[in-house]
Enzyme design. Structure first.
Site, PDB file in Angstrom:
ATOM      1  N   HIS A 143       1.534  14.904   5.315  1.00 48.59           N
ATOM      2  CA  HIS A 143       3.444  14.219   4.673  1.00 48.59           C
ATOM      3  C   HIS A 143       3.945  13.737   3.586  1.00 48.59           C
ATOM      4  O   HIS A 143       5.329  13.427   3.320  1.00 48.59           O
ATOM      5  CB  HIS A 143       3.716  13.650   6.237  1.00 48.59           C
ATOM      6  CG  HIS A 143       2.802  12.082   5.883  1.00 48.59           C
ATOM      7  ND1 HIS A 143       1.224  11.953   5.746  1.00 48.59           N
ATOM      8  CD2 HIS A 143       3.599  10.560   5.702  1.00 48.59           C
ATOM      9  CE1 HIS A 143       1.230  10.683   5.515  1.00 48.59           C
ATOM     10  NE2 HIS A 143       1.994   9.852   5.640  1.00 48.59           N
ATOM     11  N   HIS A 198       6.894  11.002   0.226  1.00 51.93           N
ATOM     12  CA  HIS A 198       6.680  10.136   1.485  1.00 51.93           C
ATOM     13  C   HIS A 198       7.698  11.520   2.415  1.00 51.93           C
ATOM     14  O   HIS A 198       9.288  10.709   2.427  1.00 51.93           O
ATOM     15  CB  HIS A 198       6.550   9.230   1.772  1.00 51.93           C
ATOM     16  CG  HIS A 198       6.005   8.240   2.991  1.00 51.93           C
ATOM     17  ND1 HIS A 198       6.921   8.814   4.347  1.00 51.93           N
ATOM     18  CD2 HIS A 198       4.934   8.547   2.756  1.00 51.93           C
ATOM     19  CE1 HIS A 198       6.130   8.404   5.145  1.00 51.93           C
ATOM     20  NE2 HIS A 198       4.844   8.075   4.893  1.00 51.93           N
TER      21      HIS A 198
END
Length: 163
Positions: A67, A82
């Protein structure tokens, strides 16, 4: 004094890693980002799940949960992309990481894909913070560009070069 610093400082552009709406980092529903604990930057409300490198540089972080990707530029800035908030809890489901640590990437190169619908339905937020993580301990101005809506590869901020 600050205006002199801006005039003499050399900058590198940080590009939008996704198509979407620019959002203040203060509006990210996670104090690590909203209170600047990770660094300074912006966030994007993505329109799709295709994430590209916001800068050219070496991948220094490629999360096992797929992620997040951190990139150190040749100028010394460290940029974190992110995807979503609390997405680490998804354990990589809905994500495809396209790079690995140590790899050199070009700006605009695809670095990860994710399922927009899956993340929307299973994470706290879909916002994507783009953060300069090594901003502390230096008088390095960041200039946020006035865009509201951006396409992948368009500048979202400029940050002073470390080197």
């Amino acid at each position: 004094m600050l205006s002199k610093l801006f005039r003499k400082t050399k900058y590198e552009q940080i590009l939008a890693p996704v198509n979407g709406e620019v959002v203040s980092l203060k509006d990210v529903p996670d104090p690590v980002f909203s209170q600047g604990m990770m660094g300074e930057g912006v966030a994007l409300q993505p329109n799709d799940g295709k994430v590209s490198a916001p800068v050219a540089g070496r991948v220094i972080t490629a999360a096992k949960t797929k992620h997040a990707v951190g990139i150190r530029t040749d100028a010394g800035n460290e940029i974190l992309v992110h995807v979503g908030i609390d997405t680490v809890l998804l354990r990589g489901e809905g994500f495809e990481l396209l790079v690995k640590e140590g790899e050199y990437v070009q700006a605009r190169q695809p670095i990860l894909h994710f399922s927009l619908d899956f993340v929307k339905n299973n994470a706290k937020s879909i916002l994507i913070p783009i953060v300069v993580t090594n901003i502390e301990h230096r008088e390095t101005p960041i200039e946020f560009l006035p865009n509201k809506r951006v396409n992948t590869g368009e500048p979202v901020m400029k940050v002073a070069m470390v080197k």
